[in-house]
Motif scaffolding. Structure first.
Motif, PDB file in Angstrom:
ATOM      1  N   UNK A 138     -30.080 -13.282 -20.184  1.00 46.20           N
ATOM      2  CA  UNK A 138     -28.759 -13.608 -19.649  1.00 46.20           C
ATOM      3  C   UNK A 138     -27.687 -12.727 -20.283  1.00 46.20           C
ATOM      4  N   UNK A 139     -27.766 -12.526 -21.586  1.00 50.94           N
ATOM      5  CA  UNK A 139     -26.779 -11.689 -22.275  1.00 50.94           C
ATOM      6  C   UNK A 139     -26.813 -10.260 -21.743  1.00 50.94           C
ATOM      7  N   UNK A 140     -28.024  -9.763 -21.516  1.00 54.52           N
ATOM      8  CA  UNK A 140     -28.156  -8.402 -20.989  1.00 54.52           C
ATOM      9  C   UNK A 140     -27.612  -8.312 -19.573  1.00 54.52           C
ATOM     10  N   UNK A 141     -27.864  -9.335 -18.768  1.00 51.74           N
ATOM     11  CA  UNK A 141     -27.342  -9.349 -17.391  1.00 51.74           C
ATOM     12  C   UNK A 141     -25.817  -9.347 -17.389  1.00 51.74           C
ATOM     13  N   UNK A 155     -31.760  -8.338 -12.002  1.00 57.42           N
ATOM     14  CA  UNK A 155     -32.992  -7.580 -11.746  1.00 57.42           C
ATOM     15  C   UNK A 155     -33.137  -6.440 -12.755  1.00 57.42           C
ATOM     16  N   UNK A 156     -32.055  -5.701 -13.003  1.00 59.28           N
ATOM     17  CA  UNK A 156     -32.114  -4.593 -13.968  1.00 59.28           C
ATOM     18  C   UNK A 156     -32.421  -5.128 -15.366  1.00 59.28           C
ATOM     19  N   UNK A 157     -31.806  -6.259 -15.721  1.00 56.82           N
ATOM     20  CA  UNK A 157     -32.073  -6.869 -17.027  1.00 56.82           C
ATOM     21  C   UNK A 157     -33.544  -7.246 -17.145  1.00 56.82           C
ATOM     22  N   UNK A 158     -34.118  -7.794 -16.077  1.00 62.34           N
ATOM     23  CA  UNK A 158     -35.535  -8.129 -16.085  1.00 62.34           C
ATOM     24  C   UNK A 158     -36.402  -6.900 -16.227  1.00 62.34           C
ATOM     25  N   UNK A 159     -36.032  -5.828 -15.549  1.00 60.23           N
ATOM     26  CA  UNK A 159     -36.786  -4.570 -15.650  1.00 60.23           C
ATOM     27  C   UNK A 159     -36.775  -4.047 -17.086  1.00 60.23           C
ATOM     28  N   UNK A 160     -35.600  -4.078 -17.717  1.00 63.84           N
ATOM     29  CA  UNK A 160     -35.485  -3.613 -19.101  1.00 63.84           C
ATOM     30  C   UNK A 160     -36.339  -4.456 -20.037  1.00 63.84           C
ATOM     31  N   UNK A 161     -36.447  -5.765 -19.767  1.00 61.74           N
ATOM     32  CA  UNK A 161     -37.214  -6.687 -20.614  1.00 61.74           C
ATOM     33  C   UNK A 161     -38.652  -6.859 -20.125  1.00 61.74           C
ATOM     34  N   UNK A 162     -39.070  -5.982 -19.198  1.00 61.18           N
ATOM     35  CA  UNK A 162     -40.450  -6.006 -18.686  1.00 61.18           C
ATOM     36  C   UNK A 162     -40.822  -7.351 -18.049  1.00 61.18           C
ATOM     37  N   UNK A 163     -39.876  -7.896 -17.298  1.00 65.27           N
ATOM     38  CA  UNK A 163     -40.116  -9.148 -16.579  1.00 65.27           C
ATOM     39  C   UNK A 163     -40.148  -8.838 -15.083  1.00 65.27           C
ATOM     40  N   UNK A 179     -34.033 -15.331  -0.387  1.00 60.73           N
ATOM     41  CA  UNK A 179     -33.677 -15.289   1.035  1.00 60.73           C
ATOM     42  C   UNK A 179     -32.324 -14.602   1.264  1.00 60.73           C
ATOM     43  N   UNK A 180     -32.153 -13.477   0.622  1.00 61.38           N
ATOM     44  CA  UNK A 180     -30.970 -12.647   0.838  1.00 61.38           C
ATOM     45  C   UNK A 180     -31.437 -11.274   1.291  1.00 61.38           C
ATOM     46  N   UNK A 181     -30.545 -10.552   1.918  1.00 67.63           N
ATOM     47  CA  UNK A 181     -30.845  -9.191   2.335  1.00 67.63           C
ATOM     48  C   UNK A 181     -30.988  -8.322   1.084  1.00 67.63           C
ATOM     49  N   UNK A 182     -32.165  -7.759   0.874  1.00 70.92           N
ATOM     50  CA  UNK A 182     -32.415  -7.005  -0.352  1.00 70.92           C
ATOM     51  C   UNK A 182     -31.875  -5.573  -0.299  1.00 70.92           C
ATOM     52  N   UNK A 183     -31.561  -5.076   0.892  1.00 73.42           N
ATOM     53  CA  UNK A 183     -31.078  -3.693   0.998  1.00 73.42           C
ATOM     54  C   UNK A 183     -29.815  -3.456   0.174  1.00 73.42           C
ATOM     55  N   UNK A 184     -28.772  -4.298   0.295  1.00 77.46           N
ATOM     56  CA  UNK A 184     -27.583  -4.064  -0.541  1.00 77.46           C
ATOM     57  C   UNK A 184     -27.864  -4.271  -2.029  1.00 77.46           C
ATOM     58  N   UNK A 185     -28.842  -5.132  -2.368  1.00 70.94           N
ATOM     59  CA  UNK A 185     -29.193  -5.326  -3.777  1.00 70.94           C
ATOM     60  C   UNK A 185     -29.739  -4.026  -4.352  1.00 70.94           C
ATOM     61  N   UNK A 186     -30.640  -3.388  -3.610  1.00 73.71           N
ATOM     62  CA  UNK A 186     -31.206  -2.109  -4.082  1.00 73.71           C
ATOM     63  C   UNK A 186     -30.122  -1.041  -4.160  1.00 73.71           C
ATOM     64  N   UNK A 187     -29.162  -1.081  -3.253  1.00 78.20           N
ATOM     65  CA  UNK A 187     -28.062  -0.111  -3.300  1.00 78.20           C
ATOM     66  C   UNK A 187     -27.249  -0.281  -4.577  1.00 78.20           C
ATOM     67  N   UNK A 188     -26.984  -1.525  -4.963  1.00 76.83           N
ATOM     68  CA  UNK A 188     -26.239  -1.774  -6.202  1.00 76.83           C
ATOM     69  C   UNK A 188     -27.061  -1.326  -7.404  1.00 76.83           C
ATOM     70  N   UNK A 189     -28.356  -1.628  -7.391  1.00 77.64           N
ATOM     71  CA  UNK A 189     -29.234  -1.196  -8.487  1.00 77.64           C
ATOM     72  C   UNK A 189     -29.172   0.322  -8.639  1.00 77.64           C
ATOM     73  N   UNK A 190     -29.259   1.021  -7.510  1.00 75.26           N
ATOM     74  CA  UNK A 190     -29.208   2.489  -7.537  1.00 75.26           C
ATOM     75  C   UNK A 190     -27.878   2.989  -8.091  1.00 75.26           C
ATOM     76  N   UNK A 191     -26.778   2.359  -7.687  1.00 73.49           N
ATOM     77  CA  UNK A 191     -25.456   2.780  -8.149  1.00 73.49           C
ATOM     78  C   UNK A 191     -25.307   2.567  -9.655  1.00 73.49           C
ATOM     79  N   UNK A 192     -25.779   1.426 -10.138  1.00 71.88           N
ATOM     80  CA  UNK A 192     -25.658   1.138 -11.566  1.00 71.88           C
ATOM     81  C   UNK A 192     -26.531   2.090 -12.384  1.00 71.88           C
ATOM     82  N   UNK A 250     -24.116  -9.995  -4.856  1.00 81.69           N
ATOM     83  CA  UNK A 250     -25.057  -8.873  -4.801  1.00 81.69           C
ATOM     84  C   UNK A 250     -25.078  -8.116  -6.133  1.00 81.69           C
ATOM     85  N   UNK A 251     -23.911  -7.956  -6.728  1.00 83.91           N
ATOM     86  CA  UNK A 251     -23.831  -7.293  -8.043  1.00 83.91           C
ATOM     87  C   UNK A 251     -24.502  -8.157  -9.100  1.00 83.91           C
ATOM     88  N   UNK A 252     -24.297  -9.471  -9.025  1.00 80.62           N
ATOM     89  CA  UNK A 252     -24.907 -10.385  -9.997  1.00 80.62           C
ATOM     90  C   UNK A 252     -26.435 -10.324  -9.921  1.00 80.62           C
TER      91      UNK A 252
END
Length: 267
Positions: free
Chosen positions: A167-170, A197-205, A215-228, A190-192
């Motif tokens: 949570x702190x990392x997120x 997701x990025x925090x989980x990736x960093x912590x190998x989760x 049940x959300x559109x994942x396309x904008x989520x991936x766009x935010x991940x890419x931008x960050x 979407x940013x949240x």
């Protein structure tokens, strides 16, 4: 203030597509003289600068976030060659402190920052405040990802075990996301989600199963991940802004910037 993001001026009037941002007159002018990476470097530097100024004058994170959004909206309409970002940045912070009901005196900026590139008086900030408000067309409402982040994290922790620092990392990643254009383009939730997701990736989760259940559109989520992630890549280069800004041939504050840079080299 609108009760929710979807009915707010933030969503209806101050949210933009990637094409709208890349085709804005100010952005197109800037890209005549500098490249995309250099422009992102300026965004990152001054977002970080606003955070630093806020620490010096003891302003909370929500004020910082609102100020960065104001700064980004302002320079979406104006070239970096037209207005000195060293003045616009603290002005946006001063305006944000009013909007977030945490007002400080403009004189505080002079007391804390009257050195180096910042050579302005409180009167300069007050004059620039009017210019910033004009360019923002009075649309000062900003919805941030923090409430969505807290709600989603609480739902995630129900019956599940995650590392305490997830949570702190997120939260830290959400704060960092303001260095990108995500807040100009995407809904707060979407940013949240992207930050978690990025925090989980960093912590190998592996959070892919969790994402699919949302049940959300994942396309904008991936766009935010890419931008960050792109922001982190460019931010790691620690490029200083002066050399980038001086590439503009018609810089309104060129003489001042050259003088400050020369003084620094003599020291």
């Amino acid at each position: 203030m609108a009760a929710n993001y979807w009915n707010s001026t933030h969503h209806k009037l101050c949210s933009f597509t990637r094409d709208q941002i890349s085709s804005s007159k100010a952005r197109l002018y800037d890209l005549r003289w500098i490249n995309e990476r250099e422009l992102l470097s300026l965004d990152i530097f001054f977002a970080t600068y606003i955070k630093d100024v806020a620490k010096r004058v003891a302003l909370r994170q929500r004020v910082v976030a609102t100020a960065i959004v104001f700064f980004k909206r302002f320079f979406l309409q104006n070239s970096f060659a037209s207005f000195d970002p060293w003045l616009v940045a603290p002005t946006c912070l001063y305006l944000a402190s009013k909007v977030e009901e945490c007002t400080i005196q403009a004189k505080k900026f002079e007391n804390k920052l009257n050195s180096g590139h910042y050579t302005y008086s409180p009167d300069h900030i007050l004059d620039m405040e009017f210019t910033v408000m004009q360019n923002l067309s009075g649309h000062l409402i900003v919805f941030h990802p923090y409430r969505d982040l807290q709600s989603i994290l609480e739902d995630m922790s129900d019956g599940r075990h995650f590392p305490e620092d997830l949570a702190q990392l997120a939260w830290a990643i959400v704060n960092d996301s303001y260095c990108s254009d995500a807040i100009l383009m995407h809904a707060p939730y979407e940013i949240a989600i992207a930050a978690i997701f990025i925090a989980g990736f960093v912590r190998n989760i592996d959070l892919i199963p969790w994402l699919t259940r949302l049940r959300v559109d994942l396309k904008p989520i991936w766009q935010v991940v890419e931008m960050i992630m792109s922001m982190y890549e460019v931010g790691s280069l620690q490029i200083q802004p002066t050399g980038i800004v001086l590439k503009f041939p018609q810089l309104a504050y060129h003489d001042k910037l050259v003088s400050v840079t020369a003084d620094k080299k003599k020291r």
